[in-house]
Enzyme design. Structure first.
Site, PDB file in Angstrom:
ATOM      1  N   TYR A 189     -15.650   3.561  10.123  1.00  0.00           N
ATOM      2  CA  TYR A 189     -14.653   3.383   9.054  1.00  0.00           C
ATOM      3  C   TYR A 189     -15.345   2.910   7.766  1.00  0.00           C
ATOM      4  CZ  TYR A 189     -11.365   1.044   6.011  1.00  0.00           C
ATOM      5  OH  TYR A 189     -10.682   0.634   4.897  1.00  0.00           O
ATOM      6  N   LYS A 249     -16.229   4.832   3.945  1.00  0.00           N
ATOM      7  CA  LYS A 249     -15.957   4.335   2.588  1.00  0.00           C
ATOM      8  C   LYS A 249     -17.221   4.405   1.730  1.00  0.00           C
ATOM      9  CE  LYS A 249     -11.635   3.373   2.957  1.00  0.00           C
ATOM     10  NZ  LYS A 249     -10.673   4.179   2.196  1.00  0.00           N
ATOM     11  N   SER A 255     -13.731  -0.717   0.014  1.00  0.00           N
ATOM     12  CA  SER A 255     -13.560  -1.940   0.795  1.00  0.00           C
ATOM     13  C   SER A 255     -14.812  -2.803   0.680  1.00  0.00           C
ATOM     14  CB  SER A 255     -13.351  -1.546   2.266  1.00  0.00           C
ATOM     15  OG  SER A 255     -13.572  -2.662   3.095  1.00  0.00           O
TER      16      SER A 255
HETATM   17  P1  NAD Z   1      -2.026   2.750   5.529  1.00  0.00           P
HETATM   18  O1  NAD Z   1      -2.468   3.379   6.795  1.00  0.00           O
HETATM   19  O2  NAD Z   1      -0.780   1.949   5.534  1.00  0.00           O
HETATM   20  O3  NAD Z   1      -1.891   3.872   4.394  1.00  0.00           O
HETATM   21  C1  NAD Z   1      -2.675   5.037   4.372  1.00  0.00           C
HETATM   22  C2  NAD Z   1      -1.726   6.204   4.192  1.00  0.00           C
HETATM   23  O4  NAD Z   1      -2.480   7.419   4.135  1.00  0.00           O
HETATM   24  C3  NAD Z   1      -0.730   6.355   5.351  1.00  0.00           C
HETATM   25  O5  NAD Z   1       0.564   6.456   4.798  1.00  0.00           O
HETATM   26  C4  NAD Z   1      -1.147   7.658   6.048  1.00  0.00           C
HETATM   27  O6  NAD Z   1      -0.039   8.328   6.598  1.00  0.00           O
HETATM   28  C5  NAD Z   1      -1.808   8.418   4.903  1.00  0.00           C
HETATM   29  N1  NAD Z   1      -2.844   9.365   5.304  1.00  0.00           N
HETATM   30  C6  NAD Z   1      -3.873   9.168   6.159  1.00  0.00           C
HETATM   31  N2  NAD Z   1      -4.624  10.280   6.237  1.00  0.00           N
HETATM   32  C7  NAD Z   1      -4.070  11.199   5.408  1.00  0.00           C
HETATM   33  C8  NAD Z   1      -4.390  12.530   5.043  1.00  0.00           C
HETATM   34  N3  NAD Z   1      -5.424  13.162   5.598  1.00  0.00           N
HETATM   35  N4  NAD Z   1      -3.593  13.171   4.163  1.00  0.00           N
HETATM   36  C9  NAD Z   1      -2.521  12.557   3.622  1.00  0.00           C
HETATM   37  N5  NAD Z   1      -2.167  11.303   3.928  1.00  0.00           N
HETATM   38  C10 NAD Z   1      -2.931  10.627   4.805  1.00  0.00           C
HETATM   39  O7  NAD Z   1      -3.246   1.886   4.963  1.00  0.00           O
HETATM   40  P2  NAD Z   1      -3.296   0.845   3.763  1.00  0.00           P
HETATM   41  O8  NAD Z   1      -3.536  -0.492   4.337  1.00  0.00           O
HETATM   42  O9  NAD Z   1      -2.160   1.069   2.841  1.00  0.00           O
HETATM   43  O10 NAD Z   1      -4.665   1.291   3.083  1.00  0.00           O
HETATM   44  C11 NAD Z   1      -4.703   2.174   1.966  1.00  0.00           C
HETATM   45  C12 NAD Z   1      -6.149   2.480   1.635  1.00  0.00           C
HETATM   46  O11 NAD Z   1      -6.826   1.258   1.338  1.00  0.00           O
HETATM   47  C13 NAD Z   1      -6.935   3.126   2.773  1.00  0.00           C
HETATM   48  O12 NAD Z   1      -7.821   4.081   2.224  1.00  0.00           O
HETATM   49  C14 NAD Z   1      -7.697   1.970   3.377  1.00  0.00           C
HETATM   50  O13 NAD Z   1      -8.864   2.393   4.014  1.00  0.00           O
HETATM   51  C15 NAD Z   1      -7.991   1.142   2.133  1.00  0.00           C
HETATM   52  N6  NAD Z   1      -8.234  -0.266   2.443  1.00  0.00           N
HETATM   53  C16 NAD Z   1      -7.284  -0.970   3.123  1.00  0.00           C
HETATM   54  C17 NAD Z   1      -7.521  -2.309   3.457  1.00  0.00           C
HETATM   55  C18 NAD Z   1      -6.507  -3.100   4.235  1.00  0.00           C
HETATM   56  O14 NAD Z   1      -6.864  -4.162   4.762  1.00  0.00           O
HETATM   57  N7  NAD Z   1      -5.251  -2.683   4.339  1.00  0.00           N
HETATM   58  C19 NAD Z   1      -8.738  -2.918   3.084  1.00  0.00           C
HETATM   59  C20 NAD Z   1      -9.677  -2.162   2.366  1.00  0.00           C
HETATM   60  C21 NAD Z   1      -9.411  -0.833   2.050  1.00  0.00           C
END
Ligand code: NAD
Ligand code: UDP
Length: 338
Positions: A149, A153, A124
Site C-alpha cells: 500500500y 503511494k 501518505s
Molecule cells: P476510502 O476507501 O473511504 O475512499 C476511497 C474511495 O475510492 C472509495 O469510495 C472507493 O470506493 C473508491 N475507489 C477505490 N478504487 C477505485 C477505483 N479504481 N476507481 C474508482 N473509485 C475507486 O478511503 P479514504 O480514507 O477516504 O482515503 C482516500 C485517499 O486518501 C486514498 O487514496 C487513501 O489511500 C489516502 N489516504 C488515506 C488515509 C487514511 O488514513 N484514511 C491516510 C493517508 C492517505
C-alpha cells in the site's frame, strides 16, 4: 468549470465534496463504490442543499474517463480513489498496484488527453519510511514503505514527479496525510470501515458504542513516553481544507509541490483511549497485544511548509476530533447501513 473528485463517495472524499459544494464549486464524483456507499453522497446533498454529479465508474477505465472529460468541463482533479488497507495490500499486492498505480496512470493519461493538468494526489506519511527524527518535514528523503500500500503511494509520487519534469503544463500537489480522523460536525457523514477496522480511532469508537468488545493495543514497549505508538491525528475537515488551499495555490504555480498535512502534535494510543473515554463518557476496554508488523514507534509532522506556502494549518484539536467521531458513531452505529 467543475472539480473532479475521484473516490468522492469514500471517507475523506465525501467530506471534500461537501466542502467544495459549500464553497460554491461544481463537483463531479467518480467512484466505483468498491469501498463506499452512495448513501454518503445522498447525505452530502442534504447537508449542502445541492448535489454533485455522480458517475459510478473506475479510474482504470479509460473509456469512462474520456467520456467524463468530454461531457464535463473539469478544471481540477482531486484524486482520492484507491485501496487503503495495509494488511490486504500484503495479501494481494497485484490488486493494490493495479488499482492504485495503474489506475493513477490511466487517470493522468486521460487528463493529459483532455488538457486538464491540475491534480491533487492523496499521498501518505508512510512514504517517509522508518528511521527519521521527529517531526518529519518534506525535505527528508522518502524511505522504503513497509508494505505494498505504502509503496503504491510512493510509486505514484515518483510517476507524478517525472511527469511534471517532462511536461511543464502540469501543476501537481502531493499531499502527505498523517492520520485523518473525525467526521463532519453534523454527525451525518463519517468513516464507515468495511468489516473490522484497521485504524485506531474507528476501532475505539466501535468499542465505545458496543459493537466490539475490546481494543488490542499493539505494543506497549516502544521507546515512547508510555510505551505505545505515537501518531499525528488530524481532523478530516482540516484535512479537506488543506486540499482547498492547495487547489488555490496550484492555480498560480506549475510543477510538483509536496506538503505534509498534519497538526505537528503526536498522541499515544493510551492518550487516545483516555481522551475518547472523556469525550464519550464510555469505558473503552483494551488489552495489550503484540506489536503490529510494519508499525513505527512514532510519527508526527512538521506542518511548517503548509503553513508558509498554503496559508493553511489544522485548527481542530483532539477533543473536537473525537467528539465529532463519537457523534457520527452514536448516530450511525452500523455506519451507512443503519
Ligand atoms: P476510502 O476507501 O473511504 O475512499 C476511497 C474511495 O475510492 C472509495 O469510495 C472507493 O470506493 C473508491 N475507489 C477505490 N478504487 C477505485 C477505483 N479504481 N476507481 C474508482 N473509485 C475507486 O478511503 P479514504 O480514507 O477516504 O482515503 C482516500 C485517499 O486518501 C486514498 O487514496 C487513501 O489511500 C489516502 N489516504 C488515506 C488515509 C487514511 O488514513 N484514511 C491516510 C493517508 C492517505
Ligand atoms: N493501533 C492499536 N490498535 C488498533 C489499531 C491501531 O494499538 O487496533 C495503534 C497502532 O499500532 C499505531 C496507532 O494505533 O500506533 C495508529 O494506528 P492506525 O492504524 O490508526 O494508523 P497508522 O498505523 O496508519 O499510523
Amino acid at each position: 468549470m467543475a472539480v473532479l473528485v475521484t473516490g468522492g463517495a469514500g471517507y475523506i472524499g465525501s467530506h471534500m465534496v461537501l466542502t467544495l459544494l459549500e464553497a460554491g464549486h461544481e463537483v463531479v464524483v467518480l467512484d466505483n463504490l468498491s469501498n463506499a456507499s452512495q448513501e454518503s453522497l445522498r447525505r452530502v446533498e442534504l447537508l449542502a442543499g445541492k448535489a454533485p454529479v455522480f458517475i459510478k465508474g473506475d479510474i482504470r477505465d479509460r473509456h469512462c474517463l474520456d467520456a467524463l472529460f468530454a461531457e464535463h468541463s473539469i478544471s481540477d482533479v482531486l484524486h482520492f480513489a484507491g485501496l487503503k488497507s495495509v494488511g490486504e495490500s500484503v495479501a494481494e499486492p497485484l490488486r493494490y498496484y493495479e488499482n492504485n498505480v495503474a489506475g493513477s496512470l490511466t487517470l493522468c493519461q486521460a487528463m493529459a488527453a483532455a488538457g486538464v493538468y491540475r491534480l491533487v494526489f492523496s499521498s501518505s506519511a508512510t512514504v517517509y519510511g522508518d528511521g527519521h527524527p521527529m517531526p518529519i518535514h518534506e525535505g527528508l528523503p522518502t524511505g522504503r514503505p513497509a508494505n505494498p500500500y505504502g509503496h503504491s503511494k510512493l510509486m505514484v509520487e515518483d510517476v507524478l514527479r517525472d511527469l511534471a519534469k517532462a511536461d511543464e503544463h502540469w501543476s501537481i500537489a502531493l499531499l502527505r496525510y498523517f492520520n485523518p480522523v473525525g467526521a463532519h460536525e453534523s454527525g451525518r457523514i463519517g468513516e464507515d470501515p468495511n468489516g473490522i477496522p484497521n485504524n485506531l480511532v474507528p476501532f475505539i469508537a466501535q468499542v465505545a458504542v458496543g459493537r466490539r468488545d475490546t481494543l488490542s493495543v499493539f505494543g506497549n514497549d516502544y521507546p515512547t513516553p508510555d510505551g505505545t505508538g505515537v501518531r499525528d491525528y488530524i481532523h478530516v475537515m482540516d484535512l479537506v481544507d488543506g486540499h482547498l488551499a492547495a487547489m488555490q495555490v496550484l492555480t498560480s504555480q506549475r510543477g510538483v509541490s509536496t506538503w505534509n498535512l498534519g497538526t505537528g502534535r503526536g498522541y499515544s494510543v493510551l492518550e487516545m483511549i483516555k481522551a475518547f473515554e472523556t469525550v464519550s463518557g464510555q469505558h473503552v476496554s483494551y488489552k495489550v497485544a503484540d506489536r503490529r508488523e510494519g508499525d513505527v514507534a512514532e510519527c508526527w509532522a512538521d506542518p511548517t511548509l503548509a503553513r508558509q506556502e498554503l496559508g493553511w494549518e489544522a485548527m481542530r484539536g483532539l477533543e473536537e476530533m473525537l467528539a465529532d467521531t463519537w457523534r457520527w458513531q452514536q448516530a450511525n452505529p452500523q455506519g451507512y447501513s443503519d
